[in-house]
Structures are given as C-alpha cells and as structure tokens.
Design a protein around this motif. Structure first.
Motif, short mmCIF file in Angstrom:
data_model
loop_
_atom_site.label_atom_id
_atom_site.label_comp_id
_atom_site.label_asym_id
_atom_site.label_seq_id
_atom_site.Cartn_x
_atom_site.Cartn_y
_atom_site.Cartn_z
N ASP A 85 73.76 61.77 51.70
CA ASP A 85 72.32 61.60 51.47
C ASP A 85 71.88 60.30 52.14
OD1 ASP A 85 69.76 61.24 50.47
OD2 ASP A 85 70.46 60.66 48.46
N CYS A 105 70.43 66.99 46.57
CA CYS A 105 71.88 66.81 46.44
C CYS A 105 72.30 66.89 44.98
CB CYS A 105 72.30 65.46 47.02
SG CYS A 105 72.06 65.31 48.81
N LYS A 127 65.46 64.12 48.91
CA LYS A 127 66.81 64.38 49.42
C LYS A 127 67.86 64.18 48.33
CE LYS A 127 66.50 61.31 52.70
NZ LYS A 127 65.12 60.84 52.41
N SER A 128 67.75 63.08 47.61
CA SER A 128 68.71 62.80 46.54
C SER A 128 68.64 63.85 45.44
CB SER A 128 68.46 61.41 45.95
OG SER A 128 68.63 60.41 46.94
N THR A 138 67.42 55.65 47.55
CA THR A 138 68.77 55.52 48.10
C THR A 138 68.85 54.30 49.00
OG1 THR A 138 69.02 57.92 48.07
CG2 THR A 138 70.55 56.68 49.46
#
Length: 234
Positions: free
Chosen positions: A67, A30, A26-27, A44
């Motif tokens: 995020d 982004c 996910k990070s 995260t």
C-alpha cells in the motif's frame, strides 16, 4: 486447473501494489481484502507491506500487498516500493474528480519506472467508494476512456461494503498466474459481500459476473430439487 498448472503456481510469490492520491481508500481496500472491516484510520507513511495468501491455487499462493502512500509519487522511494510488482492497481475515489485526474501523472511516473524493465506488471484501475454512487464526481465515460487508452482492467467497488474488492484481486492474481479463477471463490465473495452490506444497511451494486455465476448455481439447485420431488412422487 490442472495438476501441472498447480505445480507451476506452487511457491510463486505474487506482489500487488496499490497506488493513487491520498484519501482514495487504498489502505481500506487492503484492509478489506485481508479480512478487516474495510476502514482505515490515519494516512500511510511511505508504504505498508502485508502478507497474505490466495486460495484459488493449490497450495495457496503467497501474496505481498504493498500500500503506497499518495505522497510517495514525488519521492525517490517510489521505484523501491514498486520493485518486483506483478500487479499495479491505480485507485481513485469516484466522488473526487481530482483523485482521478491525477492518475495521468501516476501512470506516466510508473511507466517511466518500468520502461527499462523486461517484465511489465499487469495494471488495473479501481474506482473506490461505489457505496457513495449518488455523490459520483467522475464521469463513467472518462473512466472508460482512460482504461481503454492504457489497456487497464477496470473495476468499481467499495472498501466499506467489500463490493468487488475480493473479486478484483482474485481476477488479477489468476491472470498473473495463468489460471482460471475458481467459481467457488467468486460465489463465496458474492455471498460475503452481500452479508456485509446487509449488516451496514447498504445496498451494493450488482456485479454482473458474480450474478451470472450465482444464477447458474441456483438453477442447478432448483433442478436438483425438482428432480428429487419427481422421484418422491413416483
């Protein structure tokens, strides 16, 4: 896009929230969309919020990209992270079956959070790490079934190569705003993704929508060139 529609979109903030299990990328997704290399180090904590702009509207639409950590699903903070989300993207790692199986729990949790809300977010599915297609552990039929059951936009791409990241974000944002995604943006994203893949020596999977647009653009270029040649002969 008409001037009236531009005025309606002007100043509207669009919030995108990415959720899913830890280590799904996910990070990195982004980071890629924000112009980074698509590689994120470390996990995260809670949620990380970034600001950006979508250039598909005039003036550009301000974005808030949230995020959410994979561990946040079992905390009381998740409703706060999801608050005012226009778009929720469920991310899974297509080389990790467990990351996909857990989406059922994520979906139920998030639907419960938005159950009492009058405005529901647009939800989408993103299968990350398509550059590792040869290590795929999630069957395509299962993905199609899940997206169909929950009425999700379904994307597959790679934060590492950049494949489909910009296109997916732009398509979802344009749907929220009720505008048509400019062809110039799609063509530019395709060109950029190809350059990145060549630098990494990775062969990206073709995006049929982008390919169609690029073919039409190339066709017009060829036609103009042919027309110019005829004029020179005469």
């Amino acid at each position: 896009m008409t001037d009236t529609k531009d005025e309606e979109c002007s100043g509207k903030l669009v919030k995108l929230t990415l959720v899913g299990e830890p280590l799904t990328g996910k990070s990195s997704i982004c980071n890629r969309y924000l112009g980074g290399c698509g590689v994120s180090f470390g996990s995260t904590q809670g949620a990380e919020v970034s600001a950006a702009q979508w250039v598909g509207a005039r003036p550009p639409t301000p974005l808030q990209i949230c995020d959410v950590a994979g561990a946040a699903r079992v905390t009381n903070m998740l409703p706060n992270y999801l608050y005012a989300s226009d778009i929720v993207i469920f991310v899974y790692d297509l080389t990790n079956l467990q990351s996909f199986d857990k989406l059922d729990v994520w979906m139920k949790t998030i639907k419960d959070i938005f159950e009492s809300e009058p405005r529901k977010p647009l939800m989408a599915l993103f299968g990350n790490k398509s550059d590792l297609e040869h290590q795929r552990a999630v069957r395509l039929s299962c993905v199609q079934k899940f997206s169909s059951e929950h009425l999700l936009e379904n994307f597959k791409g790679s934060a590492r190569t950049g494949e489909m990241v910009n296109t997916a974000f732009s398509k979802l944002i344009s749907r929220v705003l009720g505008v048509k995604m400019p062809i110039e943006i799609v063509a530019h994203r395709k060109s950029t993704d190809t350059q990145i893949s060549e630098q990494l020596n990775i062969q990206p999977v073709e995006d049929t929508n982008n390919t169609l647009i690029m073919n039409r653009k190339m066709l017009r270029k060829i036609q103009r060139k042919a027309s110019s040649s005829v004029c020179c002969v005469q």
